[in-house]
Design a protein around this motif. Structure first.
Motif, mmCIF file in Angstrom:
data_model
loop_
_atom_site.group_PDB
_atom_site.id
_atom_site.type_symbol
_atom_site.label_atom_id
_atom_site.label_comp_id
_atom_site.label_asym_id
_atom_site.label_seq_id
_atom_site.Cartn_x
_atom_site.Cartn_y
_atom_site.Cartn_z
ATOM 1 N N THR A 1 2.465 7.116 1.997
ATOM 2 C CA THR A 1 1.535 7.110 0.838
ATOM 3 C C THR A 1 0.186 7.010 0.899
ATOM 4 O O THR A 1 -0.564 7.796 0.130
ATOM 5 C CB THR A 1 2.080 5.807 0.045
ATOM 6 O OG1 THR A 1 3.548 5.705 -0.201
ATOM 7 C CG2 THR A 1 1.502 6.152 -1.683
ATOM 8 N N TYR B 1 2.424 -5.406 1.230
ATOM 9 C CA TYR B 1 1.366 -4.141 0.971
ATOM 10 C C TYR B 1 0.156 -4.529 0.561
ATOM 11 O O TYR B 1 -1.011 -4.142 1.030
ATOM 12 C CB TYR B 1 2.069 -3.103 0.016
ATOM 13 C CG TYR B 1 1.317 -1.924 -0.264
ATOM 14 C CD1 TYR B 1 0.843 -1.254 0.840
ATOM 15 C CD2 TYR B 1 0.985 -1.568 -1.442
ATOM 16 C CE1 TYR B 1 -0.189 0.017 0.655
ATOM 17 C CE2 TYR B 1 0.222 -0.468 -1.809
ATOM 18 C CZ TYR B 1 -0.296 0.395 -0.587
ATOM 19 O OH TYR B 1 -0.956 1.425 -0.945
ATOM 20 N N SER C 1 7.807 -0.533 -0.387
ATOM 21 C CA SER C 1 6.844 -1.066 -0.298
ATOM 22 C C SER C 1 6.792 -1.468 1.276
ATOM 23 O O SER C 1 5.533 -1.370 1.822
ATOM 24 C CB SER C 1 6.687 -2.402 -1.229
ATOM 25 O OG SER C 1 6.560 -1.785 -2.462
ATOM 26 N N ARG D 1 4.798 0.864 3.881
ATOM 27 C CA ARG D 1 3.586 1.052 3.554
ATOM 28 C C ARG D 1 2.676 -0.103 4.045
ATOM 29 O O ARG D 1 1.828 0.151 4.754
ATOM 30 C CB ARG D 1 3.389 0.894 2.070
ATOM 31 C CG ARG D 1 3.918 2.213 1.383
ATOM 32 C CD ARG D 1 3.188 2.060 -0.203
ATOM 33 N NE ARG D 1 4.408 2.635 -1.216
ATOM 34 C CZ ARG D 1 4.661 2.176 -2.230
ATOM 35 N NH1 ARG D 1 4.125 0.991 -2.611
ATOM 36 N NH2 ARG D 1 5.586 2.913 -2.881
ATOM 37 N N GLY E 1 9.886 6.786 3.843
ATOM 38 C CA GLY E 1 8.876 5.880 4.551
ATOM 39 C C GLY E 1 9.349 5.147 5.561
ATOM 40 O O GLY E 1 8.717 4.706 6.848
ATOM 41 N N HIS F 1 5.143 9.706 -4.736
ATOM 42 C CA HIS F 1 4.990 9.080 -3.490
ATOM 43 C C HIS F 1 5.275 9.957 -2.234
ATOM 44 O O HIS F 1 4.912 9.905 -1.266
ATOM 45 C CB HIS F 1 5.628 7.662 -3.498
ATOM 46 C CG HIS F 1 4.908 6.809 -4.445
ATOM 47 N ND1 HIS F 1 5.747 5.744 -4.651
ATOM 48 C CD2 HIS F 1 3.758 6.699 -5.096
ATOM 49 C CE1 HIS F 1 4.762 5.035 -5.742
ATOM 50 N NE2 HIS F 1 3.689 5.581 -5.753
ATOM 51 N N THR G 1 3.304 11.334 0.965
ATOM 52 C CA THR G 1 3.566 10.899 2.445
ATOM 53 C C THR G 1 3.913 12.132 3.071
ATOM 54 O O THR G 1 3.492 12.515 4.247
ATOM 55 C CB THR G 1 5.063 10.265 2.658
ATOM 56 O OG1 THR G 1 4.754 8.891 1.979
ATOM 57 C CG2 THR G 1 5.525 9.868 3.972
#
Length: 415
Positions: A62, A130, A177, A180, A231, A314, A318
């Motif tokens: 992100t 985060y 989250s 990140r 992620g 998002h 990424t």
């Protein structure tokens, strides 16, 4: 497709004929395989299997290092809207250095968090990790990095499973989250994080299996789950999982936001067997008139629609950091049209009778900054409704699920 094979030819006495037969069969098989591959790649939303970069970029979930540097520079210069957004973040409960993590071995989440055994704690501790990682990068105060590490270590040393009906969505939200935070700490913090390997193991063994195979629920579920899977794949550098999640994401995005170019009916996810107009209309919340920018959940409510659009932005962000700019594909166009369509009515315009029976449930949430910056500020698309809504909502805070501080990290960010 069924391929009928001839009976095995008589051997020995017909070597040349046998070789010719084998070559013919092999050629037929090659043609079939080629046709199947072409068909798969032509499937709505399909993506080639080599989406993962040859080398992952870090930090790369992100927010990139360039974006973080831009943010830090603006905040330290006292420039707006970044300074106001930073003050908002630092004044939130998520930036508190006295926060005590509340991990559980098993997080049990039912529909609308009922029951709620660790659901809110997990999501908010992940957002706090985060938040304090961002605070570390901007302030260079080691206390924030240590707090982020404390939160991540507490959960990675405790959690074993997610259960109950909302387990996949809960895992997707928290799992969006965590990486990140982990990316910023692991790849920018100048101190030590001794348990980073244990944290990676938690993401791989507890979170990834719960989300990687997707969902046939409303589209925001699978989009959030694929955001988390992608992620996590970046953090643990798992190219196979990245490719699998990205392919599902491309298919789901095409089936979530309608474009006129899709035809009379929206695209669908093959596994859902939405093979009639009646089934599609029912899945689209009873909406039978399809207009560019409409989403599968627009007529449910804008809040869930916002979850889906946010996850799309998002993942696109990424992916761009990892070297593939999805904003320049149909993903970007669907996001642009989806944001603009929802923003129009979120700003107060009365919907026509053909849209959700003339009544919409507003409440899109703080979800426009990432997509607006990418599509308008970087690529130059005119997005007047999205711009008006974005500027009206600044500084964008957190939805307390998986979205946080995007005016700070993405407003007019050229990196």
């Amino acid at each position: 497709m069924a391929l009928r094979m001839a009976d095995t030819p008589t051997p020995v006495r017909h070597h040349r004929r046998s070789r010719r037969s084998r070559r013919a069969v092999l050629a037929t098989l090659a043609s079939v395989v080629t046709a199947l591959v072409a068909a798969l790649l032509a499937w709505p939303g399909a993506e080639p299997a080599d989406a993962a970069p040859s080398t992952f970029a870090h930090p790369g979930v992100t927010v990139s290092r360039g974006q973080l540097d831009f943010t830090r520079e603006k905040v330290n210069a006292g420039a707006q809207p970044w300074k106001g957004a930073h003050d908002q973040m630092m004044g939130s409960k998520y930036a508190s250095l006295s926060r005590t993590p509340k991990p559980r071995a098993v997080v049990e989440c039912g529909s609308y968090s009922d029951p709620n055994y660790g659901c809110t704690d997990e999501r908010e501790d992940a957002i706090a990790a985060y938040t304090t990682a961002l605070a570390w990068y901007i302030t260079r105060d080691d206390r924030y990095a240590k707090k982020s590490i404390e939160l991540m270590d507490a959960w990675s040393g405790t959690i074993k499973d997610h259960t109950n009906s909302n387990a996949p969505l809960q895992t997707g939200w928290a799992g969006s989250s965590w990486p990140r935070a982990a990316e910023i700490i692991k790849h920018t913090y100048t101190g030590t994080w001794g348990n980073s390997g244990r944290f990676a193991t938690m993401l791989r063994n507890v979170y990834l299996p719960e989300i990687i195979n997707g969902s046939n629920s409303n589209g925001n579920w699978e989009l959030s789950m694929m955001e988390a899977a992608i992620g996590i794949s970046v953090f643990i550098e798992d190219k196979g999982s990245y490719d699998k999640a990205m392919a599902k994401f491309r298919t789901r995005t095409a089936a979530y936001v309608y474009l006129a170019s899709d035809g009379e009916l929206p695209k669908t996810v093959p596994s859902q067997n939405l093979d009639t107009r009646a089934k599609i209309v029912k899945y689209w919340q009873g909406q039978g008139t399809f207009t560019t920018g409409l989403t599968q959940e627009t007529c449910r409510d804008f809040t869930h629609t916002g979850y889906g659009l946010s996850a799309i932005s998002h993942v696109a962000e990424t992916s761009r950091i990892q070297g593939e700019d999805l904003y320049k594909t149909d993903v970007g166009e669907r996001l642009r049209q989806g944001l603009g369509f929802q923003a129009r009515y979120e700003l107060g315009e009365a919907p026509p009778g053909s849209l959700c029976g003339g009544s919409v449930h507003r409440g899109l949430g703080p979800v426009t900054e990432v997509g607006y910056n990418a599509l308008h500020s970087r690529l130059g698309h005119a997005m007047s409704n999205t711009q008006k809504l974005t500027e009206k909502n600044r500084p964008a805070g957190s939805n307390n699920l998986f979205v946080a501080w995007e005016t700070l990290t993405h407003a007019d960010n050229p990196s």
